[in-house]
Design a protein around this motif. Structure first.
Motif, mmCIF file in Angstrom:
data_model
loop_
_atom_site.group_PDB
_atom_site.id
_atom_site.type_symbol
_atom_site.label_atom_id
_atom_site.label_comp_id
_atom_site.label_asym_id
_atom_site.label_seq_id
_atom_site.Cartn_x
_atom_site.Cartn_y
_atom_site.Cartn_z
ATOM 1 N N LYS A 3 0.828 -1.202 0.000
ATOM 2 C CA LYS A 3 0.000 0.000 0.000
ATOM 3 C C LYS A 3 0.863 1.253 0.000
ATOM 4 O O LYS A 3 0.697 2.142 -0.827
ATOM 5 C CB LYS A 3 -0.913 0.014 1.237
ATOM 6 C CG LYS A 3 -1.790 -1.210 1.366
ATOM 7 C CD LYS A 3 -2.663 -1.147 2.604
ATOM 8 C CE LYS A 3 -1.868 -1.160 3.903
ATOM 9 N NZ LYS A 3 -1.075 -2.365 4.137
ATOM 10 N N SER A 4 1.809 1.276 0.943
ATOM 11 C CA SER A 4 2.678 2.457 1.009
ATOM 12 C C SER A 4 3.485 2.577 -0.275
ATOM 13 O O SER A 4 3.665 3.676 -0.809
ATOM 14 C CB SER A 4 3.630 2.353 2.195
ATOM 15 O OG SER A 4 2.902 2.322 3.394
ATOM 16 N N SER A 5 3.953 1.440 -0.761
ATOM 17 C CA SER A 5 4.750 1.485 -1.988
ATOM 18 C C SER A 5 3.911 2.045 -3.129
ATOM 19 O O SER A 5 4.406 2.797 -3.964
ATOM 20 C CB SER A 5 5.237 0.084 -2.356
ATOM 21 O OG SER A 5 5.924 -0.470 -1.273
ATOM 22 N N PHE A 6 2.664 1.686 -3.152
ATOM 23 C CA PHE A 6 1.781 2.170 -4.216
ATOM 24 C C PHE A 6 1.695 3.690 -4.172
ATOM 25 O O PHE A 6 1.926 4.366 -5.179
ATOM 26 C CB PHE A 6 0.390 1.515 -4.059
ATOM 27 C CG PHE A 6 -0.646 2.067 -4.974
ATOM 28 C CD1 PHE A 6 -0.389 2.213 -6.341
ATOM 29 C CD2 PHE A 6 -1.904 2.437 -4.488
ATOM 30 C CE1 PHE A 6 -1.366 2.721 -7.192
ATOM 31 C CE2 PHE A 6 -2.871 2.946 -5.331
ATOM 32 C CZ PHE A 6 -2.594 3.100 -6.685
ATOM 33 N N LEU A 39 11.498 -3.514 5.669
ATOM 34 C CA LEU A 39 10.130 -3.930 5.986
ATOM 35 C C LEU A 39 9.155 -2.768 5.798
ATOM 36 O O LEU A 39 9.542 -1.607 5.802
ATOM 37 C CB LEU A 39 10.063 -4.395 7.438
ATOM 38 C CG LEU A 39 10.834 -5.660 7.768
ATOM 39 C CD1 LEU A 39 10.567 -6.051 9.203
ATOM 40 C CD2 LEU A 39 10.459 -6.787 6.825
ATOM 41 N N SER A 40 7.882 -3.114 5.683
ATOM 42 C CA SER A 40 6.865 -2.065 5.630
ATOM 43 C C SER A 40 6.634 -1.559 7.047
ATOM 44 O O SER A 40 7.075 -2.161 8.023
ATOM 45 C CB SER A 40 5.568 -2.625 5.067
ATOM 46 O OG SER A 40 4.887 -3.358 6.051
ATOM 47 N N GLY A 41 5.930 -0.426 7.147
ATOM 48 C CA GLY A 41 5.734 0.206 8.444
ATOM 49 C C GLY A 41 5.132 -0.742 9.470
ATOM 50 O O GLY A 41 5.627 -0.867 10.583
HETATM 51 N N1 LIG Z 1 12.959 0.439 0.650
HETATM 52 C C1 LIG Z 1 12.545 -0.812 0.378
HETATM 53 N N2 LIG Z 1 13.378 -1.659 -0.298
HETATM 54 C C2 LIG Z 1 12.997 -2.919 -0.582
HETATM 55 N N3 LIG Z 1 11.827 -3.444 -0.231
HETATM 56 C C3 LIG Z 1 10.937 -2.667 0.430
HETATM 57 C C4 LIG Z 1 11.262 -1.317 0.762
HETATM 58 N N4 LIG Z 1 10.225 -0.788 1.427
HETATM 59 C C5 LIG Z 1 9.282 -1.762 1.493
HETATM 60 N N5 LIG Z 1 9.714 -2.884 0.898
HETATM 61 C C6 LIG Z 1 8.979 -4.126 0.768
HETATM 62 O O1 LIG Z 1 7.841 -3.916 0.011
HETATM 63 C C7 LIG Z 1 6.738 -4.618 0.526
HETATM 64 C C8 LIG Z 1 5.562 -3.673 0.634
HETATM 65 O O2 LIG Z 1 5.876 -2.634 1.562
HETATM 66 P P1 LIG Z 1 4.849 -1.447 1.843
HETATM 67 O O3 LIG Z 1 5.514 -0.512 2.775
HETATM 68 O O4 LIG Z 1 4.368 -0.905 0.564
HETATM 69 O O5 LIG Z 1 3.675 -2.205 2.584
HETATM 70 P P2 LIG Z 1 2.343 -1.657 3.199
HETATM 71 O O6 LIG Z 1 1.249 -2.281 2.469
HETATM 72 O O7 LIG Z 1 2.359 -0.191 3.277
HETATM 73 O O8 LIG Z 1 2.401 -2.272 4.653
HETATM 74 P P3 LIG Z 1 1.985 -1.626 6.067
HETATM 75 O O9 LIG Z 1 0.540 -1.732 6.169
HETATM 76 O O10 LIG Z 1 2.655 -2.521 7.042
HETATM 77 O O11 LIG Z 1 2.483 -0.231 6.100
HETATM 78 C C9 LIG Z 1 7.158 -5.191 1.854
HETATM 79 O O12 LIG Z 1 7.295 -6.577 1.725
HETATM 80 C C10 LIG Z 1 8.501 -4.594 2.135
HETATM 81 O O13 LIG Z 1 9.373 -5.549 2.661
#
Ligand SMILES: Nc1ncnc2c1ncn2[C@@H]1O[C@H](COP(=O)(O)OP(=O)(O)OP(=O)(O)O)[C@@H](O)[C@H]1O
Ligand SMILES: Nc1ncnc2c1ncn2[C@@H]1O[C@H](COP(=O)(O)OP(=O)(O)OP(=O)(O)O)[C@@H](O)[C@H]1O
Ligand SMILES: [Mg+2]
Ligand SMILES: [Mg+2]
Lengths: 287, 247, 254, 306, 361
Positions: free
Chosen positions: B51-54, C153-155
């Motif tokens: 989600k955050s990555s998006f 990791l993600s947050g």
């Molecule tokens: N800087 C980074 N480099 C490599 N991989 C990453 C990086 N940041 C996040 N990831 C990976 O990308 C995936 C998605 O991360 P993301 O932060 O988008 O998740 P999210 O849906 O926002 O999760 P949350 O609800 O926990 O915040 C995770 O598996 C994480 O390990």
């Protein structure tokens, strides 16, 4: 005698102040200690020498030329080297700056050789005031440093550009989404520090001889001054520089002069024991 | 699947978006998504689903590998994060969302200083935003890094609002906020929408998000696995949504 | 039940702000104590003061009757008081798995001589710890990411890792700073389950949290903090019924 | 030619020892030490002053011990400083050492230095094989120190140091004695630097203050960074490549016509600078990445079990 | 085949200013010898040069390279005692000849196997020379301002002793470390007590700073300086300008500027008459002595021709200052005594040149 030493100390300190300002600026914004300040200072002195002696320009014009050339060199170093290593941690950048320093120093050596040189400006006898000796050069130095300090301080603390610089230093990604381009800020910072160091090179060239190693000799005191004042703080850099200068000169009263660098080290150590972030260093911030 | 959205009808239109970090695999694996102007869409999904990555990709912080992003009719795919600001995009990150070494006042100033040609909010609206979080006004010279977790969230949100965006991207704006402030923040989001802003919101506080969103999309393993109106989702079984079969 | 940890008149100022203003409260043995209150109430500061990261200006902290006020962080940890951080602080160059391996106390291999000459011994310890770490990773859904650098990791994942790290320290009292923030609802349930299990094993908890459901589910008692003082203490129902709490904290009745 | 290569290899060994030490202090524990040259000098002088009286082995041990104690004291004073502040304090330390060496002539020979330092196994080696003996000695020293650091890096000790490096507050909250760990890492590193200094003195049999310039420190950092911070193997490769750049440029300049001596020299030193920058830019991860403990070390994947 | 010889010279670092002219002088001799048909029946000399960077460690690797890769018979040059001292064991282990133009006594002490030759006056002999200048300019009190470096330190005691004998008094000795950004404290300390004269034992770069500072400080004490510091082959004047340079007394041991061989050398270097080429002269002499000795020994083997150095340099014999002429005489079986541009090159058994003269301007 004591007063004269104090005055000498302030002069020595003021000479360190500009490069220390430059160092602290790069550190404050880009988070690494630029080891190439010494070499850039040398470059500044040679640029001014070229303009002043080889082309016959008056010294103020030559100083402007020095500021511009070093700014350009700094910009070049930033785009060719530091920009590519931006994400790799401060010590990698520091080591890279050592490499840059070697290149710049030897560019000067290649072009001008090893012999000592001076500007085309007669060395003047001092003015006397109550038994104190003061030079024109010392007054020029003090003026330049003060003006630079005030401008820089205002720029950093009170202008949008300064805020953008500090924002980039703090969190470049966030700065980007607020519309601040890190690359631009970094380049401006480098150009600015280059100009400062260029001027410093001119002042140093007035004070002593110009040779390829002159900047290298300033290196340790410059670092000491910037750190003593608290990295990232312009006022701190100037205060640190003056403190170092005065401490070293005054120590001649009690110690053989050959031990005076030990004094400045002692001062630093003592100060850092009580203020881990230097005189004007940023207050501790919790993560 | 849905036909490719016509970018002109939408405030935000994303098609075939792929993104990832460094040399790693795709984290965002082909997202087609479009959002009507002045709507609130909530993105939910398991931790690490992307989600955050998006939304970082939308903001330009994660390099886009394929696909396009169009904001109010303007293709911003190739723009740097800083230039996207000019297109009216504002983004509040999940972590590190304030400048810790700047004071509160400086954080707020910086929010409107580099909009690259866009105007920030007017003075009246500015006062409204600051009224929302009175704590921020009380000690303008405090370093933002010394704020409590919740106070940071407020500051970050306020900064985004001050930029007067067309499209607001919020990553977990309610995390760390007390229930009362969560309520107020959500109300503020609704008001922002009423002022004409399109809001894309990532939330783990599903209840709060459902309370204000028009639509919800569920993101699992980098793909949109479901899109539905908020009302429909309220009945669904969350665990089922997050870990497999769509409801 | 005798209080496990007592806080008496604890004060901590930052400039003009009193983050803690002669705060008095206690955390009971074998129970889960909730610490709730508005943003900036001083909850995190309290945890900092209890774990040696913020030195109180005045007041006392008693752990099982011993005065532990102002003890440095690693000694507090040595006494079995551990914590997680609200703003996650990951050990960025360690992998997820390594982060968990660092946590257990009393590792023989962490001394210079032990590392060099006691390989057999520390390897045995290491195996044991690895087993525990793996089991925990599985529970919080991070097993697949075990060999990833934890900075990636993600947050939410970081939050979970942070909690797992604290759990592996074999604590007596564990202080969690908003464990549920940013964690997805299913995993939040998992946290509830985990806390209950560990409580059954005799662990004491202090939990700072804004998610009222989570607080209601796990907390035996709650203290409501406001402006550095304890406003109300009691069961969740009692506390949330208090009109002052409703207006200052919950807003329109939740 | 062989003997020239031997010299180069010995200097690589010295650089590798210094690098290994720095890798413990900085790579592993995150303690920047820009006073490397000072510690190396201290080791060399301790050896040179004591070895004629107590023999080379005791001298070597003393060199290590003195440096360990001095680095311990220095670190106790400064260890809570932030990275860049520590850097300057250590630079200052090296300056102080240099000035003391230069000005305490009765003890150190002042600017003239100390000559005729005894070499290990000097009596046992046949004439003309002296370099061979010192080479073997240097390589042994490197291998031993390498094995030692490698054991540390891969042990829980190494891991907890990395934790301290990443975030000292978290490490403290995890119950780790941060201060003690840092002091230990710094002292061990100091001891190794002392030994490197001793080796330098053994090899040259003559030392003076001008041999211990900050460039030693710079090269050590370059080796560690080029090789991959935290990785010992990478570092030895890094030290080797720095030395390769330094020495190869000597030959390069033999074939460049048409410029004078100063320009040749400047060209060579400039090329070294360029080489370093290129090394950094083109080797983003260093030669070898930091070793990590993997899940599979304890739980082999199914396929391997079968 | 070619006869390889080598030199380790400073092209960077604090003594960097002295390297280029030394190189030029050495190459000049090599060219002369080769143009005249080489040595030992037609073998040309081949000169290899390495940069010492004013750093002994670098000097050692450079020396090693010369010995092992270029297989040189002679390693000459060596401005700076520490570099010479560090390289000495290596050169001796290889049984090659070391010729140095540094002045610290330690270089020719200890077991030299008869392979080490020093072409610079013992630095101790500069001291008394300085005292004589002091007397000549009428100074009764003097302060010594000296860089911490082995070359210079050795001059202080002899100076004090001789000055005392001449009725003067050294009121203070101020030592300073090289490579400082400024020398203000030092100048203040040395000149502040207003002695009649200050004896400045400095190298070029620091002396430029000191001279400027003293002038700018308005100090009136006379300055007596080493010509190597004050002049470094004529560059001092260029660096400080005439006002500052005026009234500084330059102490010159040999070469006497008036000697015919030196004048000839300056001309060959293409410099205006009167230029002080001290170390370049040494480099010139080193190569000449080597060529002559090889021809005399009829061998390019270092151990053999090293002995001949005494034969061609010490009296008796016909005095020659030109290498080509010397070679001819040797081939003709005559006994010669080589007179160098740097000095008359006589060596005692330890390889130390035994004369030093002084003059001032
Ligand atoms: N800087 C980074 N480099 C490599 N991989 C990453 C990086 N940041 C996040 N990831 C990976 O990308 C995936 C998605 O991360 P993301 O932060 O988008 O998740 P999210 O849906 O926002 O999760 P949350 O609800 O926990 O915040 C995770 O598996 C994480 O390990
Ligand atoms: N290091 C510091 N410097 C200055 N002020 C601080 C510092 N730490 C905390 N404060 C202030 O103390 C008050 C209490 O902060 P604390 O972090 O304890 O709040 P909290 O109860 O954890 O809030 P939240 O729920 O938002 O996390 C806040 O007003 C905060 O700004
Ligand atoms: Mg997220
Ligand atoms: Mg908090």
């Amino acid at each position: 005698m004591v007063l004269q030493l104090l005055l000498n100390g302030i002069v020595t300190g003021l000479l360190l102040a500009l490069p220390a300002l430059a160092l602290t600026l790069v550190f404050g914004i880009l988070r690494f200690a630029n080891f190439a300040v010494g070499a850039m200072l040398t470059l500044g002195a040679y640029a001014a020498y070229t303009a002043n002696v080889l082309l016959g320009w008056p010294l103020p014009l030559a100083a402007a030329c020095a500021a511009a050339s070093v700014a350009l060199a700094a910009l070049l170093a930033e785009t060719l080297v530091f920009e590519r290593l931006r994400t790799r941690g401060s010590i990698t950048l520091l080591v890279a700056s050592m490499g840059v320093s070697l290149v710049i120093e030897n560019f000067c050596r290649f072009t001008f050789g090893n012999a000592a040189r001076s500007f085309d400006l007669a060395v003047a006898r001092p003015m006397r005031w109550n038994g104190l000796r003061i030079n024109h050069e010392q007054i020029i130095t003090a003026g330049v440093v003060l003006v630079a300090l005030v401008l820089l301080h205002l720029l950093i603390t009170a202008s949008p550009l300064g805020r953008a610089m500090r924002a980039v230093a703090d969190n470049a990604a966030l700065a980007a989404v607020r519309g601040v381009e890190r690359r631009t800020v970094a380049r401006i910072t480098f150009a600015l520090t280059g100009a400062l160091i260029g001027l410093a090179g001119v002042l140093a060239g007035l004070d002593r001889a110009i040779d390829p190693l002159m900047g290298w000799n300033y290196q340790t005191p410059i670092f000491a001054a910037a750190i003593l004042g608290g990295l990232g703080s312009p006022i701190g850099a100037v205060a640190g520089a003056i403190l170092i200068g005065v401490a070293e000169e005054m120590s001649a009263l009690i110690l053989p002069v050959s031990f005076r660098q030990i004094v400045s080290f002692g001062v630093i150590l003592l100060l850092l024991l009580f203020r881990a972030n230097g005189l004007f260093g940023a207050k501790a911030i919790r993560k | 699947m849905t036909p490719p959205p016509d970018p002109r009808d939408h405030a935000l239109a994303v098609s075939g978006l792929r993104a990832g970090y460094g040399r790693g695999g795709d984290i965002v694996c082909g997202i087609d998504f479009a959002q009507k102007p002045e709507s609130i869409v909530a993105v939910i999904g398991p931790n690490g689903s992307g989600k955050s990555s998006f939304i970082k990709t939308l903001a330009g912080l994660v390099p886009t590998r394929a696909g396009s992003v169009v904001v109010t009719g303007r293709d911003i795919t190739a723009l740097s994060p800083a230039r996207r600001v000019a297109a009216g995009l504002a983004y509040v990150p999940q972590e590190a969302n304030i400048f810790a070494t700047l004071t509160i006042a400086e954080n707020l100033k910086l929010a409107t200083e580099f909009l690259r040609g866009r105007a920030g909010v007017g003075p009246e609206q500015r006062a409204r935003v600051l009224d929302l979080f009175p704590e921020l006004g009380q000690r303008p010279r405090t370093l933002a890094g010394n704020l409590s977790g919740g106070q940071r969230q407020m500051l970050a949100f306020a900064c985004a609002l001050l930029a007067n965006p067309e499209v607001l991207l919020l990553d977990e704006p309610s995390a760390g906020l007390s229930p009362r402030i969560v309520g107020e923040t959500m109300e503020a989001v609704v008001r922002v929408r009423e002022a004409g802003v399109t809001v894309l919101l990532v939330e783990q506080n599903v209840a709060a998000a459902l309370g204000i969103a028009d639509e919800v999309v569920v993101l699992v393993a980098g793909r949109l696995s479901l899109r539905a109106s908020a009302a429909d989702i309220r009945q669904a079984d969350l665990a089922g949504l997050f870990f497999g079969k769509a409801a | 039940m005798s209080p496990f940890l007592q806080v008496c008149g604890l004060t901590r100022r930052y400039g003009g702000v009193a983050a803690l203003d002669s705060l008095t409260l206690d955390i009971a043995r074998g129970q889960v104590t909730g610490l709730i209150g508005p943003n900036g109430a001083g909850k995190t500061t309290l945890l900092n003061a209890l774990t040696g990261l913020a030195r109180p200006d005045s007041g006392k902290v008693l752990l099982e009757g011993d005065d532990v006020t102002g003890l440095p962080a690693h000694l507090m940890a040595g006494k079995g008081v551990v914590r997680s951080f609200q703003i996650v602080r990951e050990l960025s160059s360690l992998t997820v798995f390594e982060t968990l391996l660092v946590a257990p106390p009393g590792q023989r291999g962490e001394t210079l001589l032990g590392a060099l000459f006691g390989r057999r011994k520390w390897w045995a310890q290491e195996r044991e710890n690895a087993g525990a770490a793996r089991a925990l990773l599985e529970r919080v859904g991070l097993l697949k990411l075990a060999d990833q650098p934890s900075s990636l990791l993600s947050g939410g994942q970081k939050k979970l890792l942070e909690m797992a790290r604290a759990l592996l320290m074999r604590p007596k009292l564990i202080l969690l700073d908003e464990p549920g923030a940013g964690v997805s609802p299913p995993l939040r349930l998992e946290i509830v389950r985990l806390v209950r299990e560990l409580k059954a094993e005799g662990l004491s908890f202090g939990i700072v949290e804004h998610d009222m459901h989570l607080v209601e589910e796990v907390c035996d008692r709650v203290h409501v903090l406001a402006q550095g003082r304890a406003l109300v203490s009691g069961t969740f129902a009692e506390a949330t019924a208090d009109p002052r709490v409703v207006s200052a904290y919950l807003g329109v009745a939740a | 030619m062989i003997s020239y290569l031997v010299t180069v290899v010995i200097f690589v060994s010295i650089a590798a020892l210094v690098g290994l030490a720095l890798n413990l202090q900085w790579g592993l524990a995150g303690l920047v030490n820009f006073g490397v040259a000072g510690f190396v000098a201290l080791g060399a002088y301790t050896l040179a002053i004591t070895a004629p009286h107590v023999g080379w082995f005791a001298g070597l041990a003393l060199a290590a011990a003195v440096c360990a104690v001095v680095s311990m004291l220095l670190s106790l004073l400064t260890i809570r400083l932030e990275e860049n502040y520590l850097a300057i304090v250590t630079i200052g330390f090296a300056e102080v050492v240099r000035i003391l060496l230069l000005n305490l002539g009765d003890l150190t020979g002042g600017a003239l230095g100390i000559a005729d330092i005894p070499r290990p196994f000097a009596g046992l080696t046949p004439a003309g094989w002296g370099d061979g003996a010192i080479l073997a000695f240097a390589l042994t020293l490197v291998v031993v120190v390498f094995a030692f650091s490698e054991a540390l890096v891969r042990s829980p000790f190494g891991r907890v140091l990395r934790a301290v490096r990443d975030d000292a507050t978290v490490a403290a909250a995890l119950g780790k004695p941060v201060l003690a760990l840092r002091v230990r890492a710094f002292a061990v590193g100091g001891a190794i630097m002392g030994m490197a200094g001793a080796l330098h003195a053994f090899f040259l049999t003559y030392i003076d203050p001008s041999q211990f310039t900050p460039i030693i420190t710079a090269y050590a950092f370059m080796a560690v960074i080029a090789g991959g911070r935290g990785s010992n193997l990478g570092l030895v490769l890094g030290a080797g490549s720095i030395m390769l750049i330094l020495e190869a440029t000597r030959f390069l300049k033999d074939v460049i016509p048409g410029i004078d001596g100063v320009q040749l020299s400047a060209l060579r030193l400039g090329m070294i600078g360029v080489g370093i920058v290129l090394l950094l830019i083109m080797r983003p991860e260093g030669f070898v990445a930091e070793p990590h403990r993997r899940l599979a070390d304890f739980f082999p994947p199914e396929s391997e079990k079968a | 085949a070619e006869i390889p010889i080598g030199m380790v010279l400073p092209f960077s670092g604090a003594t960097g200013p002295y390297g280029p002219d030394m190189k030029k002088a050495a190459e000049m001799v090599v060219k002369k010898v080769n143009d005249a048909g080489g040595l030992l029946g037609g073998r040309p000399l081949k000169l290899f040069i390495e940069d010492s960077e004013t750093n002994p460690t670098v000097g050692v690797t450079g020396t090693k390279k010369l010995l092992e890769v270029n297989k040189v018979e002679l390693v000459g040059g060596f401005w700076g005692s520490p570099i010479a001292l560090a390289a000495k064991p290596i050169i001796l282990a290889a049984d090659k000849v070391q010729m140095v133009s540094c002045a610290a006594n330690a270089v020719t002490e200890g077991d030299t196997k008869g392979l080490v030759f020093r072409f610079q006056a013992k630095s101790t002999s500069w001291g008394p020379a300085g005292a004589k200048v002091m007397e000549k300019i009428g100074a009764k009190t003097a302060v010594v301002l000296a860089q911490q470096n082995p070359f210079v330190v050795a001059m202080i005691e002899p100076f004090k002793a001789e000055f005392a004998k001449l009725g003067g008094k050294v009121t203070e000795v101020v030592m300073y470390n090289p490579d400082q950004p400024s020398y203000r404290s030092e100048v203040e300390k040395a000149f502040g007590g207003e002695p009649d004269a200050v004896f400045c034992l400095s190298l070029l770069t620091d002396f430029v700073s000191i001279a400027k500072e003293a002038y700018r400080g308005g100090f009136k004490s006379k300055i007596v300086a080493l010509s190597i510091g004050a002049d470094a082959e004529g560059k001092f004047l260029q660096a400080v300008g005439p006002e500052v340079a005026n009234g500084i007394y330059h102490l010159q041991p040999a070469p006497p500027l008036e000697s015919a061989s030196y004048k000839k050398f300056v001309k060959e270097m293409g410099a205006p008459a009167g230029t002080v080429f001290l170390f370049a002269g040494n480099a010139h002499d080193q190569i000449c002595a080597t060529a002559l000795a090889m021809e005399h020994a009829k061998s390019s083997d270092a151990k053999t021709w090293a002995k001949s150095v005494f034969e061609v340099c010490n009296p008796p014999g016909e005095e020659v200052d030109d290498v080509v002429k010397g070679l001819e005489l040797i081939r003709a079986g005559k006994k010669i005594k080589f007179v160098g541009a740097g000095a008359t090159c006589d060596f005692d058994a330890k390889g130390t040149r035994s004369t030093a003269r002084s003059s001032s301007r």
